[in-house]
Design an enzyme around this catalytic site. Sequence first.
Site, mmCIF file in Angstrom:
data_model
loop_
_atom_site.group_PDB
_atom_site.id
_atom_site.type_symbol
_atom_site.label_atom_id
_atom_site.label_comp_id
_atom_site.label_asym_id
_atom_site.label_seq_id
_atom_site.Cartn_x
_atom_site.Cartn_y
_atom_site.Cartn_z
ATOM 1 N N GLY A 43 -20.422 6.241 -0.625
ATOM 2 C CA GLY A 43 -19.450 6.522 -1.685
ATOM 3 C C GLY A 43 -19.609 5.479 -2.777
ATOM 4 N N VAL A 52 -18.564 2.400 -3.114
ATOM 5 C CA VAL A 52 -18.930 1.053 -2.687
ATOM 6 C C VAL A 52 -20.295 1.051 -2.004
ATOM 7 C CG1 VAL A 52 -18.282 -0.896 -1.225
ATOM 8 C CG2 VAL A 52 -16.517 0.358 -2.468
ATOM 9 N N GLY A 73 -21.924 5.009 4.879
ATOM 10 C CA GLY A 73 -21.092 5.568 3.799
ATOM 11 C C GLY A 73 -21.716 5.276 2.451
ATOM 12 N N LYS A 77 0.853 -1.191 0.000
ATOM 13 C CA LYS A 77 0.000 0.000 0.000
ATOM 14 C C LYS A 77 0.881 1.230 0.000
ATOM 15 C CE LYS A 77 -4.249 0.164 0.562
ATOM 16 N NZ LYS A 77 -5.274 -0.070 -0.422
#
Length: 342
Positions: A173, A175, A171, A74
Site C-alpha cells: 500500500g 507505506v 503489503g 484514535k
Amino acid sequence: MAREGFEEVIALHDARSGLRAFLAIHDSSAGPAFGGIRRWAYEDEDQALRDSLRLARAMTYKCALAELSAGGAKMVVLDRPTLDVPAGYRAIGDFAERLGGRWYTGPDVGTGEAEMRSVAARTRYATDPGPEGPGQLAEATVEGVFRGIEAALVHLDGQADWPRRTAVVQGLGEVGAGLAKRLVEHGARVRASDLDAERAVDVSRQLGIELVDPATEFDQACDVFAPCALGGILHDLTIARLRCRIVAGGANNVLARSAHGERLHERGILFAPDFVLNAGALVRGALFHLEGRREPIDAIGRRIGATAARILERAREDGASPARVAIDEAEDRLAARRARRG
Ligand code: NAD
C-alpha cells in the site's frame, strides 16, 4: 480504561448518515490528542472499541518517544453498507470542531484523501489533504521506517551495506510501496507481497521487484522482514516461521500481544518497535498543527533513525527486548509529564 490510563472514550451516533464510531482519547497531558480515523468492517462494537483503545495508546507512545507536545487518540468507524460515507465524515468534522482542538485528526486505514476532504471542510482540527495542509504524510512515514531499518542494520553489523541485503515487504500500500522503492533505490534486493493481486503486480512491475505468495511471506529467508499491512500479525505461530534477522516496518501494533516482543528477542530476531519507526506522519502532522511548520522529510527520518538507534542500544546494554525498552521509556516520559502537571 483504568488499567491503561485512558482519559475518555466517546461513542458517536449520527442518525442522518448512519455513522457509528468511537473516539478513544488516551492521554492529553502534554498537549492535544492526535489520532487518525480508521474505517473498517468491524464485526461488532466490542471489536471496534478494543481497536480504538489499542491504537490510541500506541499513538501516545509515539508522541512520547518522538518528544511531541501531544498525546494519543484514535477514532474507529464501523464500516457498514448503510453508512453514507461523505455525510458520515462531515459529521466527524462537525464533532471534531465541537471538541475545540482537544483532538486533531488525519487519515488511517479506510480514510483517504476524499474522506479527509469531507472532514477538513467542517473543522480546523483535521489534516487538509490539499495545498493548505501539511502534505506528504505517507512519505514521512516511509522515510522514518527506512531510517529505522538502517539503524537496525547498523546496530547489528556496523553498517547498512544495502547492496548485500534482502528485505521482504508485507503489503504494498502507501507505506509498503514507498518503502520498497526506497530500498530498491539503495540497492537492496526486495521481495514483497500484497493480498490485492492486481496492486501487487502493478507495484512489482514499476519497481522491478520479485513477488512472493502472501501465504509464504513469513517463511522467506531475508535480512529484514518489513510488515506494512495490518496489525496483530506476529504471534506464536508466525514468529516460529520467521527466517529473518530483523523485523522492522510501518504497520501499527504488529505484535499480537506485547509478550511477542519477548518471543522475538528469545529467537534472536531484532525487533525495531513499530511505534518508534512509523511516527513520521504524526511528527509532520503534529508540528504543522502545533507549530505551523512543514518539517522536511529527511529531518523527520534522521530524528526517527536516531531514536531507533538509541532504543536498540539501550536494549543491548540492558539485555532486554527493544519492545520492552521502548514501552518502558514511553511510560517513564508519560509518568514524568503527568507528575509535572500534578
Ligand atoms: P494501505 O491500506 O495503503 O496498504 C495496506 C496494504 O496491505 C493493502 O494493499 C492490503 O491489500 C495489504 N495487505 C493486507 N494484509 C496483507 C497481508 N497479510 N499480506 C500482504 N498484504 C496485505 O495502508 P498504508 O497507509 O500503507 O498503511 C500500512 C500500515 O502502516 C497500516 O498498519 C497503518 O496503520 C500503518 N501506518 C501508516 C501510516 C501512513 O502514513 N500511511 C502511518 C503510520 C502507520
